[in-house]
Motif scaffolding. Structure first.
Motif, PDB file in Angstrom:
ATOM      1  N   TYR A  99       1.125  -1.147  -0.343  1.00 22.74           N
ATOM      2  CA  TYR A  99      -0.147   0.049  -0.041  1.00 22.74           C
ATOM      3  C   TYR A  99       1.413   1.285   0.101  1.00 22.74           C
ATOM      4  CZ  TYR A  99      -3.456   3.710   1.941  1.00 22.74           C
ATOM      5  OH  TYR A  99      -3.942   4.895   2.093  1.00 22.74           O
ATOM      6  N   GLN A 100       0.460   1.742  -1.080  1.00 23.57           N
ATOM      7  CA  GLN A 100       1.482   3.790  -1.167  1.00 23.57           C
ATOM      8  C   GLN A 100       1.059   4.388  -0.088  1.00 23.57           C
ATOM      9  OE1 GLN A 100       4.262   2.612  -2.488  1.00 23.57           O
ATOM     10  NE2 GLN A 100       4.227   0.730  -3.236  1.00 23.57           N
ATOM     11  N   GLY A 101      -0.445   4.478   0.127  1.00 24.04           N
ATOM     12  CA  GLY A 101      -0.925   5.514   0.798  1.00 24.04           C
ATOM     13  C   GLY A 101      -0.638   5.731   2.171  1.00 24.04           C
ATOM     14  N   GLU A 102      -0.801   7.459   2.743  1.00 28.67           N
ATOM     15  CA  GLU A 102      -0.655   6.996   4.718  1.00 28.67           C
ATOM     16  C   GLU A 102      -1.760   6.230   4.864  1.00 28.67           C
ATOM     17  OE1 GLU A 102       0.259  10.735   7.428  1.00 28.67           O
ATOM     18  OE2 GLU A 102       1.243  10.929   5.565  1.00 28.67           O
ATOM     19  N   LEU A 103      -1.306   5.532   6.185  1.00 28.97           N
ATOM     20  CA  LEU A 103      -2.808   4.961   7.015  1.00 28.97           C
ATOM     21  C   LEU A 103      -2.865   6.579   8.645  1.00 28.97           C
ATOM     22  CD1 LEU A 103      -4.643   3.027   6.937  1.00 28.97           C
ATOM     23  CD2 LEU A 103      -3.467   1.420   8.302  1.00 28.97           C
ATOM     24  N   ASN A 104      -4.088   6.371   8.545  1.00 27.63           N
ATOM     25  CA  ASN A 104      -4.203   7.036   9.622  1.00 27.63           C
ATOM     26  C   ASN A 104      -5.531   6.348  10.876  1.00 27.63           C
ATOM     27  OD1 ASN A 104      -2.843   9.730   8.974  1.00 27.63           O
ATOM     28  ND2 ASN A 104      -4.812   9.614   7.404  1.00 27.63           N
ATOM     29  N   ARG A 105      -5.468   7.113  12.064  1.00 25.76           N
ATOM     30  CA  ARG A 105      -6.375   6.409  12.857  1.00 25.76           C
ATOM     31  C   ARG A 105      -7.839   6.167  12.040  1.00 25.76           C
ATOM     32  NH1 ARG A 105      -5.016   6.520  18.098  1.00 25.76           N
ATOM     33  NH2 ARG A 105      -7.326   4.803  18.639  1.00 25.76           N
ATOM     34  N   GLY A 106      -8.603   5.757  12.576  1.00 23.44           N
ATOM     35  CA  GLY A 106      -9.875   5.341  11.719  1.00 23.44           C
ATOM     36  C   GLY A 106      -9.791   4.660  10.643  1.00 23.44           C
ATOM     37  N   GLU A 107      -9.066   4.554  10.376  1.00 18.55           N
ATOM     38  CA  GLU A 107      -8.732   3.508   8.629  1.00 18.55           C
ATOM     39  C   GLU A 107      -8.144   2.113   8.900  1.00 18.55           C
ATOM     40  OE1 GLU A 107      -7.753   7.792   5.860  1.00 18.55           O
ATOM     41  OE2 GLU A 107      -6.097   6.838   6.554  1.00 18.55           O
ATOM     42  N   CYS A 108      -7.895   1.460   7.827  1.00 16.29           N
ATOM     43  CA  CYS A 108      -7.696   0.337   7.791  1.00 16.29           C
ATOM     44  C   CYS A 108      -7.653   0.114   5.845  1.00 16.29           C
ATOM     45  CB  CYS A 108      -8.267  -0.617   8.610  1.00 16.29           C
ATOM     46  SG  CYS A 108      -9.764  -1.408   7.383  1.00 16.29           S
ATOM     47  N   VAL A 117       3.288  -4.978   5.123  1.00 20.43           N
ATOM     48  CA  VAL A 117       2.308  -3.794   6.079  1.00 20.43           C
ATOM     49  C   VAL A 117       2.599  -2.561   7.000  1.00 20.43           C
ATOM     50  CG1 VAL A 117       1.565  -3.343   8.995  1.00 20.43           C
ATOM     51  CG2 VAL A 117       1.967  -6.260   8.215  1.00 20.43           C
ATOM     52  N   PRO A 118       1.684  -1.777   6.488  1.00 21.08           N
ATOM     53  CA  PRO A 118       2.055  -0.112   6.879  1.00 21.08           C
ATOM     54  C   PRO A 118       2.864   0.184   7.515  1.00 21.08           C
ATOM     55  CG  PRO A 118      -0.103  -0.518   5.799  1.00 21.08           C
ATOM     56  CD  PRO A 118       0.132  -2.191   6.264  1.00 21.08           C
ATOM     57  N   GLU A 119       3.563   1.393   7.476  1.00 19.58           N
ATOM     58  CA  GLU A 119       4.402   1.366   8.758  1.00 19.58           C
ATOM     59  C   GLU A 119       3.486   1.351  10.237  1.00 19.58           C
ATOM     60  OE1 GLU A 119       8.195   4.404   9.734  1.00 19.58           O
ATOM     61  OE2 GLU A 119       7.681   4.239   7.341  1.00 19.58           O
ATOM     62  N   ALA A 120       2.243   2.183  10.307  1.00 22.66           N
ATOM     63  CA  ALA A 120       1.832   3.113  10.686  1.00 22.66           C
ATOM     64  C   ALA A 120       0.863   2.150  11.834  1.00 22.66           C
ATOM     65  CB  ALA A 120       0.932   4.314  10.533  1.00 22.66           C
ATOM     66  N   ALA A 121       0.746   0.762  10.971  1.00 23.44           N
ATOM     67  CA  ALA A 121      -0.267   0.021  11.761  1.00 23.44           C
ATOM     68  C   ALA A 121       0.588  -1.203  12.017  1.00 23.44           C
ATOM     69  CB  ALA A 121      -0.871  -0.671  10.163  1.00 23.44           C
ATOM     70  N   ASP A 122      -0.188  -1.647  13.649  1.00 21.12           N
ATOM     71  CA  ASP A 122       0.729  -3.213  14.105  1.00 21.12           C
ATOM     72  C   ASP A 122       0.501  -4.536  14.138  1.00 21.12           C
ATOM     73  OD1 ASP A 122      -1.552  -1.812  15.545  1.00 21.12           O
ATOM     74  OD2 ASP A 122       0.010  -0.876  17.202  1.00 21.12           O
ATOM     75  N   THR A 123      -1.206  -4.082  13.674  1.00 25.54           N
ATOM     76  CA  THR A 123      -2.287  -5.751  14.094  1.00 25.54           C
ATOM     77  C   THR A 123      -2.736  -5.586  12.182  1.00 25.54           C
ATOM     78  OG1 THR A 123      -2.845  -4.423  15.958  1.00 25.54           O
ATOM     79  CG2 THR A 123      -4.220  -6.560  15.389  1.00 25.54           C
ATOM     80  N   VAL A 124      -2.910  -7.083  12.432  1.00 22.66           N
ATOM     81  CA  VAL A 124      -3.872  -7.882  11.206  1.00 22.66           C
ATOM     82  C   VAL A 124      -4.942  -8.435  11.539  1.00 22.66           C
ATOM     83  CG1 VAL A 124      -3.231  -9.359  10.077  1.00 22.66           C
ATOM     84  CG2 VAL A 124      -2.521  -7.356   9.620  1.00 22.66           C
ATOM     85  N   ILE A 125      -6.078  -8.175  11.233  1.00 22.31           N
ATOM     86  CA  ILE A 125      -7.596  -8.934  12.179  1.00 22.31           C
ATOM     87  C   ILE A 125      -7.796  -9.507  11.173  1.00 22.31           C
ATOM     88  CG2 ILE A 125      -9.620  -8.675  12.460  1.00 22.31           C
ATOM     89  CD1 ILE A 125      -9.423  -6.029  13.490  1.00 22.31           C
ATOM     90  N   MET A 126      -7.918 -10.858  11.107  1.00 22.36           N
ATOM     91  CA  MET A 126      -8.194 -12.405  10.100  1.00 22.36           C
ATOM     92  C   MET A 126      -9.551 -11.884   9.049  1.00 22.36           C
ATOM     93  SD  MET A 126      -8.882 -15.763  11.693  1.00 22.36           S
ATOM     94  CE  MET A 126     -10.500 -15.945  12.998  1.00 22.36           C
ATOM     95  N   GLN A 127      -9.744 -11.831   8.879  1.00 19.22           N
ATOM     96  CA  GLN A 127     -10.985 -11.820   7.365  1.00 19.22           C
ATOM     97  C   GLN A 127     -11.700 -11.932   7.624  1.00 19.22           C
ATOM     98  OE1 GLN A 127     -10.248 -12.515   2.794  1.00 19.22           O
ATOM     99  NE2 GLN A 127     -10.506 -14.539   3.790  1.00 19.22           N
TER     100      GLN A 127
END
Length: 421
Positions: A99-108, A117-127
């Motif tokens: 993913y090339q964009g910037e991830l912010n709070r309230g987004e996934c 995994v995007p640098e700002a994210a720290d968790t993955v929820i299974m689908q």
């Protein structure tokens, strides 16, 4: 009663000069050193070779944080403590397509297994735990922050030693090295082993047999076992029973090889010239071992070359090779030493033995009706009965002090495949 169970063949004379199997192996390992010489081998040619130097990883594995499953990458702080919460889905990431964009709070983002995994994210929820509603993802508290993210270097960290000097390169090691982008490795040169048979009664296959003659099976058995070990096998054929011919062959073999193997002609007899030649050419460490079969086994040195004078009987050749010559070759190869794998299993039938020396009987290892391992004799145990090795799948090792074994007794078993590899 088979020929292998006659009391006269099992009892030890009080004046017998044989050393124990354990002492013989200790003596061998104390007098054998790895060969010199390291060469570069392209990865595809390195299978079965022994590493001459340790290998450190040039990169982290994984090289970057990635998703352990298909799902949604997000901030762990956005996971609700109760109820549900809606996040805006702003993009996606695939393996090899981050993913090339910037991830912010309230987004996934939608993310696939192995994707960065995007640098700002720290968790993955299974689908399976996410409900989609258009461009919105509805999540609940079941996932803990930090879940399902593989960290960079989690498997292997850069500069960590992944393979040691002396490790053998198998298929798994090839794959590991390839995953690190390593194109070639430093390996020890192949151990050179020269071998020949002796005896005027021996004929090579393809030659007609005359009365009292037999075909030479030992060279083919030795070739097979040497090839399995990755040695450079030098087959010198059948040498006539003449003192000059034997001495010339042994001198030539010792000059070309790291280890010399002979079969037959090692006992003390009128036409057994190998024992005489080794006394003249080299240093004998021992010439008898308290085992059955294979008692007339000689270990010596001719100059810098190790020498094993194996018995002439086909089964004795295989057993003495596996128990003594094989560990010596592995030491010459510089292999990292591991304990020989053995099993303790129940005897499925009585086994006849008199105390006095270590005995190796051929057996068939299988599962009984209860699903437990059990071993039975593979049949006649004479040292010339090569079919007992072909039909068996293990050796039953009975120690010096062991006597007759009853069905149900525990015995030590060496499966052939574990012995060979």
């Amino acid at each position: 009663m088979t020929d292998s169970n006659k009391p006269s063949d099992c009892c030890m004379d009080a004046t017998d000069s044989s050393i124990s199997a354990g002492d013989a192996l200790k003596m061998i390992m104390a007098r054998v050193r790895p060969v010199d010489g390291i060469e570069a081998a392209p990865l595809r040619n390195a299978l079965g070779r022994v590493l001459g130097r340790p290998i450190a990883s040039p990169i982290n594995v994984p090289a970057y944080r990635n998703s352990a499953m298909d799902g949604y990458a997000l901030f762990g702080k956005d996971i609700p403590t109760e109820g549900t919460h809606r996040l805006k889905v702003v993009g996606s990431a695939f393996a090899g397509q981050p993913y090339q964009g910037e991830l912010n709070r309230g987004e996934c983002i939608r993310i696939m297994t192995g994707a960065k995994v995007p640098e700002a994210a720290d968790t993955v929820i299974m689908q399976e735990w996410v409900e989609r509603d258009g461009d919105t993802a509805i999540i609940d508290p079941r996932t803990k922050p930090g879940a399902n993210v593989r960290q960079a270097g989690e498997d292997i960290q850069a500069d960590a030693v992944i393979l040691r000097e002396g490790d053998e390169i198998g298929p798994a090691q090839l794959g590991l090295l390839a995953s690190l982008g390593i194109p070639e490795v430093a390996v020890r040169r192949r151990v050179r082993v020269a071998f020949f048979s002796s005896g005027d009664e021996i004929r090579s296959i393809g030659q007609p047999l005359e009365e009292g003659q037999i075909y030479d099976s030992n060279r083919y058995t030795l070739f097979g076992m040497l090839t399995e070990l990755g040695a450079d096998a030098i087959d010198m054929g059948v040498i006539p029973d003449r003192a000059d011919a034997i001495q010339e062959a042994m001198t030539q073999a010792a000059g070309e090889a790291d280890l010399v193997l002979t079969s037959g002609g090692i006992s003390v007899g009128e036409a057994d010239f190998i024992a005489e030649a080794i006394q003249q050419l080299g240093e004998v460490h021992f010439s008898k071992v308290a085992i059955k079969p294979g008692r007339p086994l000689t270990f010596a040195h001719i100059g810098n070359a190790c020498f094993f004078g194996l018995p002439g009987n086909p089964v004795a050749v295989m057993i003495t090779f596996l128990q003594f010559a094989r560990p010596a070759i592995q030491r010459l190869q510089g292999k990292f030493e591991r304990l020989s794998p053995t099993l303790r299993v129940k005897a499925g039938s009585p086994l006849r033995k008199l105390p006095g020396r270590t005995e190796f009987q051929r057996g068939i290892l299988s599962l009984d009706d209860a699903g437990e391992l059990v071993v039975k004799s593979s049949g006649r145990q004479g040292s010339g009965v090569l079919s007992s090795m072909s039909s068996g799948n293990c050796l039953i090792r009975l120690s010096d002090e062991t006597g007759n074994v009853q069905a149900g007794d525990l015995v030590e078993v060496q499966p052939f495949d574990l012995l060979r590899h």
